[in-house]
Write a protein that holds these residues in place. Structure first.
Motif, PDB file in Angstrom:
ATOM      1  N   UNK A 130       4.684  15.164 -85.230  1.00  8.81           N
ATOM      2  CA  UNK A 130       4.363  14.105 -84.672  1.00  8.81           C
ATOM      3  C   UNK A 130       4.645  14.157 -83.340  1.00  8.81           C
ATOM      4  N   UNK A 131       5.335  15.151 -82.756  1.00  9.64           N
ATOM      5  CA  UNK A 131       5.919  15.124 -81.293  1.00  9.64           C
ATOM      6  C   UNK A 131       4.809  15.863 -80.579  1.00  9.64           C
ATOM      7  N   UNK A 132       5.517  16.908 -79.687  1.00  7.29           N
ATOM      8  CA  UNK A 132       4.537  17.695 -78.770  1.00  7.29           C
ATOM      9  C   UNK A 132       3.535  18.570 -79.654  1.00  7.29           C
TER      10      UNK A 132
ATOM     11  N   UNK B  49      16.393  17.486 -75.478  1.00 10.85           N
ATOM     12  CA  UNK B  49      17.696  17.275 -75.224  1.00 10.85           C
ATOM     13  C   UNK B  49      18.106  16.086 -76.534  1.00 10.85           C
ATOM     14  N   UNK B  50      16.947  15.183 -76.135  1.00 11.96           N
ATOM     15  CA  UNK B  50      17.327  14.039 -76.785  1.00 11.96           C
ATOM     16  C   UNK B  50      17.203  14.273 -78.462  1.00 11.96           C
TER      17      UNK B  50
ATOM     18  N   UNK C 265      16.366   7.290 -77.061  1.00 16.70           N
ATOM     19  CA  UNK C 265      14.988   6.828 -76.811  1.00 16.70           C
ATOM     20  C   UNK C 265      14.181   7.897 -76.023  1.00 16.70           C
ATOM     21  N   UNK C 266      14.633   8.923 -75.346  1.00 15.13           N
ATOM     22  CA  UNK C 266      14.047   9.801 -74.675  1.00 15.13           C
ATOM     23  C   UNK C 266      13.223  10.801 -75.384  1.00 15.13           C
TER      24      UNK C 266
ATOM     25  N   UNK D 137       9.351  10.587 -69.220  1.00 13.45           N
ATOM     26  CA  UNK D 137       8.709  10.444 -67.986  1.00 13.45           C
ATOM     27  C   UNK D 137       9.136   9.144 -67.249  1.00 13.45           C
ATOM     28  N   UNK D 138       9.145   8.153 -68.073  1.00 12.59           N
ATOM     29  CA  UNK D 138       9.554   6.712 -67.325  1.00 12.59           C
ATOM     30  C   UNK D 138      10.971   6.758 -66.598  1.00 12.59           C
ATOM     31  N   UNK D 139      11.952   7.647 -67.509  1.00 15.93           N
ATOM     32  CA  UNK D 139      13.258   7.874 -67.005  1.00 15.93           C
ATOM     33  C   UNK D 139      13.072   8.842 -65.862  1.00 15.93           C
ATOM     34  N   UNK D 140      12.363   9.825 -65.810  1.00 17.41           N
ATOM     35  CA  UNK D 140      12.307  10.734 -64.461  1.00 17.41           C
ATOM     36  C   UNK D 140      11.546   9.836 -63.269  1.00 17.41           C
ATOM     37  N   UNK D 141      10.805   8.917 -63.387  1.00 11.46           N
ATOM     38  CA  UNK D 141      10.256   8.140 -62.687  1.00 11.46           C
ATOM     39  C   UNK D 141      11.059   7.385 -61.807  1.00 11.46           C
TER      40      UNK D 141
END
Length: 539
Positions: free
Chosen positions: A15-17, A360-361, A369-370, A383-387
């Motif tokens: 269900x991921x990438x 890594x998460x 959460x990552x 992506x939100x963390x990166x931003x």
């Protein structure tokens, strides 16, 4: 014989990438790497002088040699995303719980700041073609936090550059949000448009013969005469230190095409696509990172390269547009195309760095959460963390210092992961390898891992006093982050999937065969940094 399990090529098992691209898709995503020449070409030219073109040539050759090691370790793990740091972490995890998260953390701290630096440069290029240097929009700013304790004059501030740069970040985020397949299609369009000016800038001066020999030869590091005027220096202790410092800065750009292996989990055929993607990206980078610096130096000459707006890279766009002797209208079009090249690099960086956080998460190194993804398979939480992180970096008053700290992390990442190649060979000798690097090249990559540490020890503080130590402090921040995830959240146990992926349980074909060599390698690496830093003679 133990082999690596192959995932369902349709991606329906996860269900991921999602497996949505071929090697050409990864190539176009990684085609943003040549645009990284815009990030540091001015800094290197203003620091090294007429030897700067040789710096770029040697550095991209170093990067190409290292790519063979990364291609091998990526092929071992077709079901994992996140790039070389994750594949390298698998090797180090059997010897210490700390080495692996440090590798992943360093990779993220190296790649994520591309977002802030690239969007800041794109904003600077935009302002340069719309307003004069003394226009009010270019000079106003509001200081928020004084960071002079880290570096003299450093601060967090809001100005036109940070505001416009934030808009570029949001554009990159919106493109990434639609998933890897959509991102790859966007990168094809941007890549064709954005790489054209770089190729023109590299080729036109060569074809027209507009490269005075005295601007390129003799190859000497930068020096100063008795009155303090810049001249060609000498290959003494200071000259060698300056040259090594240039190689340190260039590595941040030239080694970057290893990001092509970040998407192994999203390749339709990872067994063959991984090697094709990184080799094609490397060949493209060899062309750009050799031709563009030679033409840049040949046209501008020493005096032109030492201009303040070249040293901080903000004036590089207009200078390059002038190299092909176009009129003002065409010149502005060239600058716009270079802005698109920077956007190409920003999107590439968000694609790679967010997947590093995601994997890594999932592996238990970073907060849970990552590892959340959206319906398109994009790692949106990462992506939100990166931003958010890069909106803070974007408000920094000195992007060169940010780049220097980021590169300390990048060199440490390269050190750990180049050495992971021989650790994998000792621990997994019978594993099937879709691509097996020639032993000579794998050994050369190991030697270069120590050479890179020496370059860092000598050159880091050339970008600002305290850069090296600030970089080490940033690396150490992973310790409380990992301790919280592993010992508090996961109660000292790794996720079951991660234990299976890392093959930490006893099984045929996998062993802890390197013994104490990984630990001795780390000690030797620290020794190289300490000695080279002590021997450095800075201007």
């Amino acid at each position: 014989m133990a082999t690596v399990a192959q995932a369902d090529p349709t991606g329906a098992d996860s269900p991921g990438l999602q497996r949505g691209i071929s090697w050409t898709g990864a190539f176009w995503i990684a085609s943003g790497v040549p645009a990284l020449v815009l990030f540091t070409i001015g800094t290197i030219a203003a620091t090294v002088g007429t030897a700067s073109w040789l710096v770029w040539t040697l550095s991209i050759l170093f990067g190409f040699i290292q790519a063979f090691s990364y291609a091998e370790i990526a092929g071992l793990f077709p079901n994992k995303s996140g790039g070389a740091s994750v594949y390298g972490a698998v090797a180090w995890a059997r010897y210490s719980k700390l080495f692996a998260p440090v590798s992943v953390w360093c990779n993220w701290l190296a790649w994520s700041p591309v977002l802030a630096i690239g969007s800041g440069l794109a904003a600077g290029f935009s302002l340069s073609i719309l307003f004069g240097a003394d226009a009010a929009i270019n000079t106003w700013q509001v200081n928020l936090v004084d960071l002079s304790a880290l570096k003299a004059g450093l601060a967090l501030r809001i100005n036109a550059t940070s505001i416009i740069g934030a808009a570029f970040l949001l554009i990159a985020f919106a493109i990434q949000h639609r998933g890897i397949s959509s991102t790859a299609r966007t990168q094809v369009v941007l890549g064709v448009v954005a790489l054209l000016p770089l190729l023109l800038i590299g080729l036109v001066p060569l074809l027209t013969g507009d490269l005075p020999r005295h601007n390129i030869w003799p190859v000497m590091p930068l020096g100063h005469d008795g009155a303090g005027h810049p001249v060609n220096g000498h290959w003494n202790a200071m000259g060698i230190s300056i040259f090594m410092g240039g190689l340190f800065v260039a590595a941040w750009s030239t080694y970057g095409f290893e990001t092509a292996v970040c998407y192994t989990r999203e390749f339709r055929n990872p067994a063959t696509d991984t090697f094709k993607a990184i080799m094609a990206s490397g060949l493209l980078c060899i062309v750009v990172f050799t031709l563009v610096p030679i033409s840049f130096q040949g046209v501008l000459g020493l005096d032109g390269m030492l201009s303040p707006d070249i040293a901080n890279n903000m004036g590089v766009g207009k200078a390059m547009a002038g190299m092909i002797k176009a009129g003002p209208v065409v010149g502005n079009v060239i600058v716009v195309m270079m802005i698109l090249a920077l956007l190409l690099a920003i999107i590439m960086s968000m694609a790679g760095s967010s997947r590093t956080l995601y994997q890594a998460s999932a592996d238990g190194w970073l907060p849970k959460y990552l590892s959340r993804v959206n319906h398109a398979g994009a790692p949106t939480a990462a992506m939100w963390t990166d931003l958010g992180f890069n909106l803070i970096l974007l408000s920094m008053s000195d992007y060169v210092f940010v780049l220097g700290v980021s590169n300390v992390c990048y060199i440490l990442f390269n050190f750990l992961n180049l050495n992971s190649a021989w650790i994998h060979r000792m621990d997994r000798p019978s594993w099937e390898r879709p691509y097996r690097a020639p032993t000579l090249l794998l050994g050369a990559g190991t030697v270069l891992s120590f050479v890179n540490l020496a370059l860092m020890g000598v050159g880091a503080d050339m970008l600002g006093k305290g850069t090296l130590y600030t970089g080490f402090v940033c690396v150490a921040l992973i310790l409380p982050v990992f301790a919280w995830r592993h010992y508090v959240v996961d109660k000292g146990r790794f996720p079951e999937d991660m234990v299976d992926d890392l093959h930490l349980r006893p099984e045929p074909g996998v062993k802890t065969g390197a013994g104490y060599l990984p630990h001795l390698t780390v000690v030797a690496g620290l020794g190289v940094v300490a000695i080279s830093h002590w021997l450095a003679v800075l201007p």
